[in-house]
Scaffold this motif. Structure first.
Motif, PDB file in Angstrom:
ATOM      1  N   THR A   1      -6.989 -50.777  55.114  1.00 55.62           N
ATOM      2  CA  THR A   1      -5.605 -51.237  55.289  1.00 55.62           C
ATOM      3  C   THR A   1      -5.077 -52.006  54.082  1.00 55.62           C
ATOM      4  O   THR A   1      -3.894 -52.277  53.984  1.00 55.62           O
ATOM      5  N   ASN A   2      -5.972 -52.402  53.183  1.00 56.83           N
ATOM      6  CA  ASN A   2      -5.651 -53.228  52.013  1.00 56.83           C
ATOM      7  C   ASN A   2      -5.166 -54.627  52.400  1.00 56.83           C
ATOM      8  O   ASN A   2      -4.542 -55.321  51.601  1.00 56.83           O
ATOM      9  N   ASN A   3      -5.436 -55.042  53.629  1.00 56.77           N
ATOM     10  CA  ASN A   3      -5.075 -56.394  54.081  1.00 56.77           C
ATOM     11  C   ASN A   3      -6.157 -57.379  53.680  1.00 56.77           C
ATOM     12  O   ASN A   3      -7.342 -57.137  53.918  1.00 56.77           O
ATOM     13  N   GLU A   4      -5.738 -58.494  53.089  1.00 55.65           N
ATOM     14  CA  GLU A   4      -6.679 -59.560  52.750  1.00 55.65           C
ATOM     15  C   GLU A   4      -7.026 -60.310  54.037  1.00 55.65           C
ATOM     16  O   GLU A   4      -6.145 -60.836  54.709  1.00 55.65           O
ATOM     17  N   ILE A   5      -8.311 -60.351  54.362  1.00 51.35           N
ATOM     18  CA  ILE A   5      -8.757 -60.999  55.594  1.00 51.35           C
ATOM     19  C   ILE A   5      -9.060 -62.464  55.361  1.00 51.35           C
ATOM     20  O   ILE A   5      -8.673 -63.326  56.134  1.00 51.35           O
ATOM     21  N   LEU A   6      -9.775 -62.748  54.257  1.00 52.12           N
ATOM     22  CA  LEU A   6     -10.116 -64.145  53.980  1.00 52.12           C
ATOM     23  C   LEU A   6     -10.189 -64.396  52.492  1.00 52.12           C
ATOM     24  O   LEU A   6     -10.302 -63.482  51.689  1.00 52.12           O
ATOM     25  N   ARG A   7     -10.131 -65.686  52.171  1.00 53.75           N
ATOM     26  CA  ARG A   7     -10.194 -66.126  50.784  1.00 53.75           C
ATOM     27  C   ARG A   7     -10.909 -67.470  50.738  1.00 53.75           C
ATOM     28  O   ARG A   7     -10.694 -68.325  51.589  1.00 53.75           O
ATOM     29  N   PHE A   8     -11.752 -67.623  49.707  1.00 54.62           N
ATOM     30  CA  PHE A   8     -12.476 -68.871  49.488  1.00 54.62           C
ATOM     31  C   PHE A   8     -12.248 -69.273  48.036  1.00 54.62           C
ATOM     32  O   PHE A   8     -12.699 -68.597  47.116  1.00 54.62           O
ATOM     33  N   ASP A   9     -11.484 -70.353  47.848  1.00 59.21           N
ATOM     34  CA  ASP A   9     -11.227 -70.885  46.509  1.00 59.21           C
ATOM     35  C   ASP A   9     -12.262 -71.957  46.215  1.00 59.21           C
ATOM     36  O   ASP A   9     -12.395 -72.916  46.977  1.00 59.21           O
ATOM     37  N   LEU A  10     -12.977 -71.799  45.119  1.00 57.45           N
ATOM     38  CA  LEU A  10     -13.984 -72.793  44.740  1.00 57.45           C
ATOM     39  C   LEU A  10     -13.292 -73.947  44.029  1.00 57.45           C
ATOM     40  O   LEU A  10     -12.769 -73.781  42.932  1.00 57.45           O
ATOM     41  N   SER A  11     -13.285 -75.098  44.663  1.00 58.30           N
ATOM     42  CA  SER A  11     -12.589 -76.249  44.090  1.00 58.30           C
ATOM     43  C   SER A  11     -13.561 -77.274  43.516  1.00 58.30           C
ATOM     44  O   SER A  11     -13.157 -78.189  42.821  1.00 58.30           O
ATOM     45  N   GLU A  12     -14.829 -77.098  43.796  1.00 59.13           N
ATOM     46  CA  GLU A  12     -15.846 -78.048  43.336  1.00 59.13           C
ATOM     47  C   GLU A  12     -16.052 -77.928  41.827  1.00 59.13           C
ATOM     48  O   GLU A  12     -15.904 -76.866  41.244  1.00 59.13           O
ATOM     49  N   GLU A  13     -16.398 -79.043  41.198  1.00 63.59           N
ATOM     50  CA  GLU A  13     -16.725 -79.034  39.773  1.00 63.59           C
ATOM     51  C   GLU A  13     -18.197 -78.643  39.601  1.00 63.59           C
ATOM     52  O   GLU A  13     -19.067 -79.249  40.193  1.00 63.59           O
ATOM     53  N   TYR A  14     -18.437 -77.643  38.777  1.00 62.25           N
ATOM     54  CA  TYR A  14     -19.795 -77.199  38.484  1.00 62.25           C
ATOM     55  C   TYR A  14     -20.034 -77.446  36.994  1.00 62.25           C
ATOM     56  O   TYR A  14     -19.830 -76.559  36.168  1.00 62.25           O
ATOM     57  N   SER A  15     -20.445 -78.651  36.646  1.00 63.75           N
ATOM     58  CA  SER A  15     -20.481 -79.034  35.234  1.00 63.75           C
ATOM     59  C   SER A  15     -21.631 -78.422  34.442  1.00 63.75           C
ATOM     60  O   SER A  15     -21.491 -78.150  33.260  1.00 63.75           O
ATOM     61  N   ILE A  16     -22.782 -78.193  35.075  1.00 63.10           N
ATOM     62  CA  ILE A  16     -23.932 -77.653  34.329  1.00 63.10           C
ATOM     63  C   ILE A  16     -24.390 -76.293  34.847  1.00 63.10           C
ATOM     64  O   ILE A  16     -25.230 -75.645  34.233  1.00 63.10           O
TER      65      ILE A  16
END
Length: 194
Positions: A136-151
């Motif tokens: 259907t090309n419908n986006e079901i879910l999304r996860f935005d990574l907001s955490e800082e990954y410094s190393i």
């Protein structure tokens, strides 16, 4: 309507998207303004793992092996720059073709030659993963990574797993130092460090 997930959240795909047969897993990112003399080349991978969380070499899909032998998981190709809008790399998961010994598909990303180029996910911004119904090309879910990954030089974005006969999605967001080798070791594969 898209379900927005935070790190650690899980959803039951069988209930939220009944009839989902094939999913497009889209990953995207931007790089911060960085003048280290090297481009950023992020690589998406999929580990098809058994009940104990371990993957066999033939169950690892990445830029060097774009298609699982069952065709349950197909990587659409390596994007070496991440330029442009939309997904930078995509992995297609066909739930009907996943072999019975596989109970989890982990979707990950690593930075190519991160140690040599002195790069980390601390220099990456706007990273996300989304799951789209391929029919259907419908986006079901999304996860935005907001955490800082410094190393960290490798990330497990999510795990899609089966529980009680139903497919579920877990927004993992776990970082690793040691790049692809560290991820491979986490999923039971023996590889040389970068």
């Amino acid at each position: 309507m898209t379900i927005s997930l935070s790190k650690g959240q899980k959803i039951n795909l069988s209930k939220e998207a009944p009839g989902l047969k094939k999913a497009i897993i889209g990953l995207g990112w931007d790089t911060n303004k960085y003048s280290g003399g090297h481009d950023f080349d992020l690589d998406a991978s999929a580990f098809l793992a058994n009940e104990s969380g371990k993957s066999a070499e033939e169950d690892f899909v990445f830029y060097g092996n774009l298609k699982h032998k069952s065709e349950a998981v197909i990587h659409t190709g390596d994007n070496r720059t991440g330029d442009g809008d939309g997904d930078d790399e995509q992995i297609i998961v066909d739930f009907q073709k996943i072999p019975s010994h596989i109970s989890k598909v982990a979707i990950t990303a690593t930075i190519y030659e991160a140690m040599k180029r002195q790069q980390s996910f601390g220099q990456v911004s706007n990273a996300y993963i989304r799951l789209v119904d391929a029919e259907t090309n419908n986006e079901i879910l999304r996860f935005d990574l907001s955490e800082e990954y410094s190393i960290e030089t490798a990330l497990v974005f999510c795990e899609i797993y089966i529980k009680n006969g139903e497919w579920r999605f877990s927004a993992v967001g776990a970082g690793f130092s040691g790049g692809l080798a560290a991820l491979c070791q986490n999923y039971g594969l023996d590889v040389e460090a970068e």
